[in-house]
Scaffold this motif. Structure first.
Motif, PDB file in Angstrom:
ATOM      1  N   LEU A 189       0.903  -1.267  -0.033  1.00 30.52           N
ATOM      2  CA  LEU A 189      -0.085  -0.152   0.021  1.00 30.52           C
ATOM      3  C   LEU A 189       0.744   1.162   0.033  1.00 30.52           C
ATOM      4  CD1 LEU A 189      -2.632  -1.204   2.732  1.00 30.52           C
ATOM      5  CD2 LEU A 189      -2.925  -1.366   0.144  1.00 30.52           C
ATOM      6  N   ARG A 190       2.134   1.059  -0.428  1.00 33.07           N
ATOM      7  CA  ARG A 190       2.765   2.108  -0.329  1.00 33.07           C
ATOM      8  C   ARG A 190       2.796   3.395  -1.415  1.00 33.07           C
ATOM      9  NH1 ARG A 190       4.917  -1.642  -3.584  1.00 33.07           N
ATOM     10  NH2 ARG A 190       5.642  -1.039  -5.628  1.00 33.07           N
ATOM     11  N   ASP A 191       1.604   3.323  -2.256  1.00 32.04           N
ATOM     12  CA  ASP A 191       1.346   4.076  -3.184  1.00 32.04           C
ATOM     13  C   ASP A 191       0.115   5.239  -2.618  1.00 32.04           C
ATOM     14  OD1 ASP A 191       3.479   3.815  -4.941  1.00 32.04           O
ATOM     15  OD2 ASP A 191       2.412   2.318  -6.012  1.00 32.04           O
ATOM     16  N   LEU A 192      -0.484   4.803  -1.631  1.00 31.19           N
ATOM     17  CA  LEU A 192      -1.683   5.598  -1.226  1.00 31.19           C
ATOM     18  C   LEU A 192      -1.227   6.899  -0.771  1.00 31.19           C
ATOM     19  CD1 LEU A 192      -3.548   2.671   1.127  1.00 31.19           C
ATOM     20  CD2 LEU A 192      -4.155   3.729  -1.308  1.00 31.19           C
ATOM     21  N   PRO A 193      -2.230   7.949  -0.859  1.00 29.22           N
ATOM     22  CA  PRO A 193      -1.496   9.224  -0.583  1.00 29.22           C
ATOM     23  C   PRO A 193      -1.718   9.525   0.937  1.00 29.22           C
ATOM     24  CG  PRO A 193      -3.866   9.269  -1.196  1.00 29.22           C
ATOM     25  CD  PRO A 193      -3.445   7.803  -1.464  1.00 29.22           C
TER      26      PRO A 193
ATOM     27  N   LYS B  55       0.316   9.003   3.243  1.00 29.44           N
ATOM     28  CA  LYS B  55       1.140   7.986   4.208  1.00 29.44           C
ATOM     29  C   LYS B  55       0.077   7.083   4.886  1.00 29.44           C
ATOM     30  CE  LYS B  55       5.138   9.488   3.862  1.00 29.44           C
ATOM     31  NZ  LYS B  55       6.108   8.772   2.888  1.00 29.44           N
ATOM     32  N   LEU B  56      -1.130   6.816   4.094  1.00 30.39           N
ATOM     33  CA  LEU B  56      -2.244   6.023   4.603  1.00 30.39           C
ATOM     34  C   LEU B  56      -1.821   4.618   4.616  1.00 30.39           C
ATOM     35  CD1 LEU B  56      -5.509   7.675   2.961  1.00 30.39           C
ATOM     36  CD2 LEU B  56      -4.675   7.780   5.284  1.00 30.39           C
ATOM     37  N   GLY B  57      -0.701   4.422   3.666  1.00 27.72           N
ATOM     38  CA  GLY B  57      -0.451   2.875   3.651  1.00 27.72           C
ATOM     39  C   GLY B  57       0.257   2.753   4.917  1.00 27.72           C
TER      40      GLY B  57
ATOM     41  N   SER C  99      -2.299   1.808   7.613  1.00 31.32           N
ATOM     42  CA  SER C  99      -2.819   0.582   7.427  1.00 31.32           C
ATOM     43  C   SER C  99      -2.085  -0.399   7.720  1.00 31.32           C
ATOM     44  CB  SER C  99      -3.432   0.564   5.899  1.00 31.32           C
ATOM     45  OG  SER C  99      -4.219   1.464   5.301  1.00 31.32           O
TER      46      SER C  99
END
Length: 242
Positions: A204-208, A210-212, A215
Motif C-alpha cells: 500500500l506504499r502508493d496510497l496518499p 501515508k495512509l499505507g 494501514s
C-alpha cells in the motif's frame, strides 16, 4: 540491577542510548539541510525540532510546505504518521501510570522510536523499577539534545553541502530501525505483526498521505493481537488436558 540513585539511573539511560544517537545524527543533519535549502527560515526549522520533535513527520511537513499544501493536510498527514507513538505509549503506560502528570507529560514528549526500544528492553529486565522513570528521562533527554544539535549543524552547514541528502546518509536511520525491530522478534506474535506490517506497508506504499503506513500499523496490531490470543487459547487448552 536497577541503579541506586536518580542521577546514576539517568546517566545509565543516556549511556544505553548512545548507539541510537549515532544512527539519528545523519538524519537530523539531513533535516537541517532540507530546511536550509527550502522555503522555511532556519529558526522555523530549529523550532520544529524543538517543539514537534518527530523526525519522520518533520521531513513530511517540510516536503508538504515546499509543495504549498494546506495546513489541514499537513496536520492530518503528520498525525497519521505519528499514531504509532500511541502504541509505544500504551506499551509503556503500566510502568509509568503511577507517576504524577508532569512526569507522564515530559516522558510522553520525549518518547521516540529509539527511546521506546531502549525503555521496552529496560522494563522487560527490570519491571517496576522504582527509578525507571529517571532512566527514561536520561534516555529521552539524550535523544532530544542529539536531535537539536544535528538539526542545528544541518542548518548551519547544509548550504555548504547542497547534495548532502543524496549521499545515502539516511541509511543510518534504516539501520537504526533494523536494530530496534530485530530484538523484538523473539516471540511469534511480534514476528507475525512485523511481517504483516511490512507486507502491508509495501503493498500500500502508493496510497496518499501515508495512509499505507497507517494501514500497515493497523494490520500489524490486528495480527499481533490475533496471534497472542491464539497462543493464550492454546495454553489454556493444554492446561485443561493436564
Amino acid at each position: 540491577m536497577p541503579h541506586s540513585t536518580r542521577w546514576s539511573s539517568a546517566a545509565a539511560g543516556a549511556r544505553d542510548t548512545l548507539p541510537m544517537l549515532v544512527g539519528a545524527a545523519p538524519f537530523g543533519m539531513i533535516f537541517g539541510t532540507l530546511v536550509a535549502s527550502g522555503p522555511l527560515a532556519a529558526w522555523q526549522g530549529q523550532l520544529m525540532s524543538m517543539s514537534v520533535y518527530a523526525g519522520s513527520s518533520q521531513f513530511i511537513a517540510v516536503g508538504l510546505v515546499a509543495g504549498h499544501a494546506g495546513m489541514l493536510v499537513i496536520w492530518l498527514t503528520t498525525l497519521i504518521v505519528n499514531l504509532r507513538h500511541m502504541l509505544y505509549a500504551a506499551t509503556l503506560l503500566p510502568q509509568v501510570a503511577h507517576l504524577p502528570g508532569r512526569w507522564r507529560f515530559t516522558l510522553g514528549f520525549l518518547l521516540t522510536d529509539e527511546t521506546f526500544a531502549v525503555m521496552n528492553g529496560y522494563y522487560r529486565q527490570h519491571p517496576g523499577a522504582p527509578l525507571g522513570h529517571w532512566y527514561f528521562l536520561g534516555s529521552g533527554l539524550s535523544m532530544y539534545a542529539n536531535w537539536q544539535i544535528w538539526t542545528l549543524a544541518g542548518l548551519l552547514f547544509g548550504t555548504a553541502f547542497p547534495g548532502l541528502q543524496s549521499l545515502g546518509l539516511d541509511f543510518a536511520m534504516v539501520a537504526t530501525f533494523i536494530a530496534i525491530v530485530v530484538p523484538q522478534l523473539s516471540r511469534l506474535p511480534h514476528a507475525g505483526a512485523a511481517l504483516a506490517a511490512g507486507a502491508f506497508a509495501f503493498l500500500l506504499r502508493d496510497l496518499p498521505y501515508k495512509l499505507g503506513l497507517l494501514s500497515a500499523v493497523l494490520a500489524g496490531v490486528a495480527i499481533g493481537i490475533a496471534l497472542t490470543r491464539w497462543r493464550q487459547r492454546g495454553g489454556v487448552q493444554e492446561r485443561g488436558r493436564a
